[in-house]
Design an enzyme around this catalytic site. Sequence first.
Site, PDB file in Angstrom:
ATOM      1  N   GLY A  99       0.816  -1.201   0.000  1.00 24.95           N
ATOM      2  CA  GLY A  99       0.000   0.000   0.000  1.00 24.95           C
ATOM      3  C   GLY A  99       0.846   1.244   0.000  1.00 24.95           C
ATOM      4  CB  SER A 100       1.430   3.770  -2.360  1.00 23.30           C
ATOM      5  OG  SER A 100       1.963   5.055  -2.545  1.00 23.30           O
ATOM      6  N   GLY A 101       0.812   5.548   0.425  1.00 25.53           N
ATOM      7  CA  GLY A 101       0.036   6.643   0.975  1.00 25.53           C
ATOM      8  C   GLY A 101      -1.080   6.134   1.867  1.00 25.53           C
TER       9      GLY A 101
END
Length: 413
Positions: A99-101
């Site tokens: 997961g990003s951000g």
Amino acid sequence: MEAGQDDAADRLTYEIFSILESKFLFGYGGGGGGETKSLQCAPPVSRGNRVCVLSVDGGARPEDGLLAAAALVRLEAAVQRRAGSKAARLADFFDVAAGSGAGGVLAAMLFARGPCGRPMYSADDALGFLLRRVRRRGWSSRAGGLLRRPAGAFHKVFGELTLRDTVRPVLVPCYDLATRAPFLFSRADAAQSPAYDFRLRDACAATCAPSGGGAAVEASSVDGVTRITAVGSGVALGNPTAAAITHVLNNRREFPAAAGVDNLLVISIGTGEAAGSSSRHRARTPVIARIAAEGASDMVDQAVAMAFGQHRTSNYVRIQGMGVARRRGGGVACGGETAEKAVWVAEAMLQQRNVEAVMFQGRRLAGETNAEKVERFARELIKEHGRRKQHVPPAASGGGGGGLDCHVSKKQP
């Protein structure tokens, strides 16, 4: 005759992208043609050993994770219904999450280990947390200086949990200003050395740090050996799908069954197009930055779809929303100015027709909606789970601990 030529062209195209995949896209060894041949001729691994991968895009704001959170709530409800257990969690069906951000916050919450070794939070819990942060207009109510400590909201959610304290491998990217390179928080690295074991709250603060002139975040490993100065991963890895696949295909210790992309089952969830961003957010974010972030995310989607070749419709699902018109007033909204409107927008995006990446042809509208694709992916997860229960070796050794009937006390993040 034309049909035969088309079939030959399709086979040639698939072979070309198989070579590109094995040599460049997902980081296989850089050997010559002999290595490519051995990869292509290797006996196929049983479909009962597909590695299930969850990848979630995200920006720096809580609003950027709402589409993914709504999709994950729908996905978790679907697997609970099909598994016949309200205690089932998404971490029971996925082998790795990236997961990003805001997507990194979702991945960390869904895979954080709680009592009895079970996942600490449900998808509903994660959505509720994002909505509360939307109402409070961010992860922290206090403005920071040039460098600041992680937001207190993450401390409340994760406490002292580290990357080692997840039920499955988790990957969370950020960008390190000190080295001017992407940095990937990884449980595999954390398991090998305390120098790469970070607290989950620090990883989430780093991946959510604003990159458009906001405050950077200092994070250090639990032993203090490794220190980074981070801004959000949207700078380099806004769509972490390729990073997750690379991690799986090159980590034979945890994923021995992953011989190629045909042994993967991947769902990648976007944030919604920036054309739908609120006017307030558009004013803060430079146009060129939004274009670059969206272009990089779309490029990863296109590359991954091409790498999957003939398996791209069965083994790879991409959920992405376009701008949705407001019910009252002009313009479009994605995330919106209020939590209530944000939920409506996210649900509306799930009802849109899905957009697929096609080799050499850009995008096309699929026959299914995003919600229907989520439901279909839930069926695939349940099928895979059923195969493993029939004495099939697990696709990953990431250990979840505890059965579905292990009670976990309810707590609000």
